[in-house]
Motif scaffolding. Sequence first.
Motif, mmCIF file in Angstrom:
data_model
loop_
_atom_site.group_PDB
_atom_site.id
_atom_site.type_symbol
_atom_site.label_atom_id
_atom_site.label_comp_id
_atom_site.label_asym_id
_atom_site.label_seq_id
_atom_site.Cartn_x
_atom_site.Cartn_y
_atom_site.Cartn_z
ATOM 1 N N VAL A 1 -37.691 -77.169 -29.162
ATOM 2 C CA VAL A 1 -36.267 -77.510 -29.184
ATOM 3 C C VAL A 1 -35.423 -76.233 -29.160
ATOM 4 O O VAL A 1 -34.447 -76.127 -28.404
ATOM 5 N N ALA A 2 -35.810 -75.259 -29.981
ATOM 6 C CA ALA A 2 -35.073 -73.991 -30.029
ATOM 7 C C ALA A 2 -35.115 -73.294 -28.669
ATOM 8 O O ALA A 2 -34.101 -72.760 -28.201
ATOM 9 N N PHE A 3 -36.281 -73.315 -28.028
ATOM 10 C CA PHE A 3 -36.438 -72.660 -26.725
ATOM 11 C C PHE A 3 -35.590 -73.347 -25.659
ATOM 12 O O PHE A 3 -34.902 -72.684 -24.868
ATOM 13 N N ILE A 4 -35.624 -74.674 -25.639
ATOM 14 C CA ILE A 4 -34.866 -75.437 -24.628
ATOM 15 C C ILE A 4 -33.367 -75.240 -24.807
ATOM 16 O O ILE A 4 -32.629 -75.011 -23.832
ATOM 17 N N VAL A 5 -32.904 -75.341 -26.054
ATOM 18 C CA VAL A 5 -31.474 -75.164 -26.323
ATOM 19 C C VAL A 5 -31.017 -73.767 -25.927
ATOM 20 O O VAL A 5 -29.961 -73.589 -25.311
ATOM 21 N N GLU A 6 -31.831 -72.767 -26.270
ATOM 22 C CA GLU A 6 -31.477 -71.381 -25.951
ATOM 23 C C GLU A 6 -31.405 -71.160 -24.433
ATOM 24 O O GLU A 6 -30.507 -70.456 -23.946
ATOM 25 N N LYS A 7 -32.323 -71.760 -23.697
ATOM 26 C CA LYS A 7 -32.346 -71.582 -22.245
ATOM 27 C C LYS A 7 -31.214 -72.321 -21.551
ATOM 28 O O LYS A 7 -30.717 -71.881 -20.506
ATOM 29 N N ARG A 8 -30.800 -73.444 -22.115
ATOM 30 C CA ARG A 8 -29.769 -74.257 -21.461
ATOM 31 C C ARG A 8 -28.359 -73.769 -21.739
ATOM 32 O O ARG A 8 -27.439 -74.068 -20.975
ATOM 33 N N LEU A 9 -28.194 -73.047 -22.813
ATOM 34 C CA LEU A 9 -26.857 -72.536 -23.117
ATOM 35 C C LEU A 9 -26.493 -71.415 -22.144
ATOM 36 O O LEU A 9 -27.324 -70.563 -21.831
#
Length: 241
Positions: free
Chosen positions: A22-30
């Motif tokens: 979740v942390a990785f996905i959120v960081e990449k999408r921002l």
Amino acid sequence: MTRKKFLCLAGVLLAGCALMCVAFIVEKRLPKTEWDGEQYRIEEVNVLDAKFARPYSKLRDDVGTVLVLATNAAAYCMAVLLIGLKTGDRKQSLKMMVFDSFTYGECCLYTSGLYHLLKICVMRIRPYMYFPGPSEKGIAEGDFCLSWPSGHSSLSIIAFSFMLGWFAARFPQSKLRKPALCVFLLIALSTMAMRMLSGNHFLTDVLSGAALGFLVTTAVFRVNNAIWGRDETEEALHPAG
């Protein structure tokens, strides 16, 4: 190990993996935050943090990273080595080594996932942005606004927190307990100091990061150790016959 224990431990691992994903996905999408080129004003920072704020230093930045890697490697190797030397049964020794390695990895996984999410949510500007000559790499990668909490501080305290619980659960009477814990705590504090002196973090960043790492590691170790059970530990450390 019973099937129930295995499934419980697997569940803890999957939850940690999910958190990290979740942390990785959120960081990449921002979208990456870009600096407008204007120096931030240190007067806008609270008095305590402003007092300890420093300009960027790549040397101290690198030293802090090396300390994190060294202290975690040392803690892991000490745990594995002591289990190997003091456990009477080789099979049980290997089983406990695997379990402790598994738990140590989970501590790092949960801690990394949580501090990444918190950084993204808070988006605090790093201290070096309040001084001339900020980190060019930090600006280019959009990392200059990910100050709170300190990830290095969180990861550095894992070694101390893990070994604190590990000695209590495995070898509470060991003569190595106090000196080892003192060394790991000293390295963690040195890492925190380097993160401030390098201009990467404020005082509240490193204190919050250390608190996060300590609480998460303590919680993960206790949960896993409770699932593992005292009987498994006793069987490994004091085999019958």
